[in-house]
Design an enzyme around this catalytic site. Structure first.
Site, PDB file in Angstrom:
ATOM      1  N   LYS A 255      -7.966-108.385 -15.422  1.00 47.34           N
ATOM      2  CA  LYS A 255      -8.553-108.123 -14.068  1.00 47.34           C
ATOM      3  C   LYS A 255      -7.612-107.663 -13.026  1.00 47.34           C
ATOM      4  O   LYS A 255      -7.941-106.581 -12.167  1.00 47.34           O
ATOM      5  CB  LYS A 255      -9.178-109.599 -13.664  1.00 47.34           C
ATOM      6  CG  LYS A 255     -10.425-109.983 -14.347  1.00 47.34           C
ATOM      7  CD  LYS A 255     -10.846-111.478 -13.822  1.00 47.34           C
ATOM      8  CE  LYS A 255     -10.009-112.442 -13.344  1.00 47.34           C
ATOM      9  NZ  LYS A 255      -9.669-112.817 -14.569  1.00 47.34           N
TER      10      LYS A 255
ATOM     11  N   ARG B 200     -15.513-118.391  -9.055  1.00 46.13           N
ATOM     12  CA  ARG B 200     -14.949-119.095 -10.282  1.00 46.13           C
ATOM     13  C   ARG B 200     -15.929-120.183 -10.898  1.00 46.13           C
ATOM     14  O   ARG B 200     -15.974-120.595 -12.095  1.00 46.13           O
ATOM     15  CB  ARG B 200     -13.745-119.908  -9.950  1.00 46.13           C
ATOM     16  CG  ARG B 200     -12.292-119.793 -10.435  1.00 46.13           C
ATOM     17  CD  ARG B 200     -12.086-118.495 -11.341  1.00 46.13           C
ATOM     18  NE  ARG B 200     -10.474-118.937 -11.933  1.00 46.13           N
ATOM     19  CZ  ARG B 200      -9.615-118.192 -11.650  1.00 46.13           C
ATOM     20  NH1 ARG B 200      -9.764-117.185 -10.710  1.00 46.13           N
ATOM     21  NH2 ARG B 200      -8.431-118.401 -12.188  1.00 46.13           N
TER      22      ARG B 200
ATOM     23  N   ARG C 236       2.763-111.734 -20.609  1.00 44.88           N
ATOM     24  CA  ARG C 236       2.986-111.781 -19.183  1.00 44.88           C
ATOM     25  C   ARG C 236       3.707-112.903 -18.885  1.00 44.88           C
ATOM     26  O   ARG C 236       4.474-112.666 -18.170  1.00 44.88           O
ATOM     27  CB  ARG C 236       1.501-112.252 -18.698  1.00 44.88           C
ATOM     28  CG  ARG C 236       1.547-112.141 -17.148  1.00 44.88           C
ATOM     29  CD  ARG C 236       0.185-112.356 -16.641  1.00 44.88           C
ATOM     30  NE  ARG C 236      -0.664-113.349 -16.772  1.00 44.88           N
ATOM     31  CZ  ARG C 236      -1.861-113.648 -16.535  1.00 44.88           C
ATOM     32  NH1 ARG C 236      -2.625-112.700 -15.817  1.00 44.88           N
ATOM     33  NH2 ARG C 236      -2.408-114.794 -16.527  1.00 44.88           N
TER      34      ARG C 236
ATOM     35  N   ARG D 263       5.074-116.838 -14.804  1.00 43.30           N
ATOM     36  CA  ARG D 263       4.175-117.607 -14.132  1.00 43.30           C
ATOM     37  C   ARG D 263       3.969-119.208 -14.708  1.00 43.30           C
ATOM     38  O   ARG D 263       4.076-119.063 -15.930  1.00 43.30           O
ATOM     39  CB  ARG D 263       2.761-116.828 -14.114  1.00 43.30           C
ATOM     40  CG  ARG D 263       2.388-116.153 -12.969  1.00 43.30           C
ATOM     41  CD  ARG D 263       1.050-115.360 -13.172  1.00 43.30           C
ATOM     42  NE  ARG D 263      -0.089-116.471 -13.174  1.00 43.30           N
ATOM     43  CZ  ARG D 263      -1.373-115.957 -12.937  1.00 43.30           C
ATOM     44  NH1 ARG D 263      -1.651-114.964 -12.868  1.00 43.30           N
ATOM     45  NH2 ARG D 263      -2.440-116.742 -13.311  1.00 43.30           N
TER      46      ARG D 263
ATOM     47  N   ARG E  11      -7.001-123.286 -19.056  1.00 40.04           N
ATOM     48  CA  ARG E  11      -7.695-122.293 -18.040  1.00 40.04           C
ATOM     49  C   ARG E  11      -8.796-121.676 -18.941  1.00 40.04           C
ATOM     50  O   ARG E  11      -9.810-121.303 -18.284  1.00 40.04           O
ATOM     51  CB  ARG E  11      -6.390-121.240 -17.725  1.00 40.04           C
ATOM     52  CG  ARG E  11      -5.728-121.826 -16.511  1.00 40.04           C
ATOM     53  CD  ARG E  11      -4.354-121.149 -16.327  1.00 40.04           C
ATOM     54  NE  ARG E  11      -4.545-119.658 -15.851  1.00 40.04           N
ATOM     55  CZ  ARG E  11      -3.907-118.793 -16.292  1.00 40.04           C
ATOM     56  NH1 ARG E  11      -2.696-118.798 -16.737  1.00 40.04           N
ATOM     57  NH2 ARG E  11      -4.199-117.325 -15.885  1.00 40.04           N
TER      58      ARG E  11
HETATM   59  P1  AMP Z   1      -5.660-116.474 -11.283  1.00 39.80           P
HETATM   60  O1  AMP Z   1      -4.523-115.521 -10.807  1.00 39.80           O
HETATM   61  O2  AMP Z   1      -7.034-115.831 -10.723  1.00 39.80           O
HETATM   62  O3  AMP Z   1      -5.500-116.485 -12.843  1.00 39.80           O
HETATM   63  O4  AMP Z   1      -5.675-117.890 -10.816  1.00 39.80           O
HETATM   64  C1  AMP Z   1      -4.657-118.486 -11.197  1.00 39.80           C
HETATM   65  C2  AMP Z   1      -4.790-120.024 -10.756  1.00 39.80           C
HETATM   66  O5  AMP Z   1      -5.336-120.125  -9.067  1.00 39.80           O
HETATM   67  C3  AMP Z   1      -6.255-120.643 -11.407  1.00 39.80           C
HETATM   68  O6  AMP Z   1      -5.822-120.978 -12.482  1.00 39.80           O
HETATM   69  C4  AMP Z   1      -6.561-121.687 -10.169  1.00 39.80           C
HETATM   70  O7  AMP Z   1      -5.877-122.819 -10.424  1.00 39.80           O
HETATM   71  C5  AMP Z   1      -6.276-120.973  -8.880  1.00 39.80           C
HETATM   72  N1  AMP Z   1      -7.470-120.287  -8.304  1.00 39.80           N
HETATM   73  C6  AMP Z   1      -7.434-118.968  -8.249  1.00 39.80           C
HETATM   74  N2  AMP Z   1      -8.719-118.583  -7.646  1.00 39.80           N
HETATM   75  C7  AMP Z   1      -9.499-119.736  -7.760  1.00 39.80           C
HETATM   76  C8  AMP Z   1     -10.783-119.887  -7.366  1.00 39.80           C
HETATM   77  N3  AMP Z   1     -11.679-119.111  -6.823  1.00 39.80           N
HETATM   78  N4  AMP Z   1     -10.977-121.390  -7.344  1.00 39.80           N
HETATM   79  C9  AMP Z   1     -10.224-122.216  -7.520  1.00 39.80           C
HETATM   80  N5  AMP Z   1      -9.004-122.204  -8.151  1.00 39.80           N
HETATM   81  C10 AMP Z   1      -8.616-120.748  -8.201  1.00 39.80           C
END
Ligand code: AMP
Length: 198
Positions: free
Chosen positions: A18, A93, A132, A138, A149
């Site tokens: 994404k 989410r 990654r 990360r 996740r």
């Molecule tokens: P991502 O970069 O989108 O994979 O997000 C990394 C982490 O940030 C996720 O595993 C959540 O802990 C948090 N996170 C990102 N977007 C959201 C969201 N819309 N709602 C809640 N937690 C989020």
């Protein structure tokens, strides 16, 4: 054809590409890439009160509270560049966030035009995240956190795709292949013209 106001949601499991695709699309469409994960990581790095709250939750692979994320998103959408449309990555989410987003955008008179779901088989997801992890380091790319996740995605985020499908706004795109190939597929799946630019 694509240079019109376009508000799009990118859905897909962690590691489905994404973020990478959103960056390519941003250049192609001339609209900002808004990633709630990036906004949260920036808050963690800056050590803001909100970032301090979010850090442990993120490292456990769980979802940060709807309230915190919605607040950040509202602030970001209020910036001038988002008036031209946006690519939303990592939000909504869960169904509650989906409802909050729709309420917010209805108030602004700026509904979502389309939701694109990137589909990638789970074996490949695990491989990509391992790559990654090696590149970016990360904290939430460890095997245990990735499992959590993926579980959270299946349980809470998949229903969001179902919701957009019911509205007739979901396009499912094969996320396997070269980056350019996948972004061409996404561009091909976008509605033509500017359905809500008027
Ligand atoms: P991502 O970069 O989108 O994979 O997000 C990394 C982490 O940030 C996720 O595993 C959540 O802990 C948090 N996170 C990102 N977007 C959201 C969201 N819309 N709602 C809640 N937690 C989020």
């Amino acid at each position: 054809r694509h240079r019109s106001i376009m508000r799009l949601v990118l859905l897909g499991a962690p590691g489905s590409g994404k973020g990478t695709q959103a960056d390519l699309l941003k250049a192609e469409l001339g609209i900002p890439h808004i990633s709630t994960g990036d906004l949260l990581r920036a808050a963690v790095r800056a050590g803001t009160p909100l970032g301090l709250k979010a850090k442990a939750v993120m490292e456990a692979g769980q979802l940060v509270s709807d309230e915190i994320v919605l607040g950040m998103l509202e602030e970001r959408l209020a910036q001038a560049d988002a008036a031209a449309g946006f690519i939303l990555d990592g939000y909504p989410r869960n169904l509650a966030q989906c409802a909050a987003l729709e309420t917010l955008l209805a108030r602004l008179g700026q509904p979502i035009d389309v939701a694109i779901k990137l589909e990638v088989p789970s074996e490949l997801i695990v491989e990509r995240i391992a790559g990654r992890a090696a590149e970016q380091g990360r904290k939430d790319d460890t095997p245990e956190t990735v499992r959590e996740r993926l579980r959270v995605y299946a349980e809470q985020t998949e229903p969001v795709a179902g919701h957009f499908a019911q509205l007739g706004k979901l396009r499912v795109v094969d996320g396997v292949g070269e980056l350019a190939e996948v972004s061409q597929r996404i561009l091909g799946a976008l509605p033509a013209g500017a359905p809500s630019a008027a």
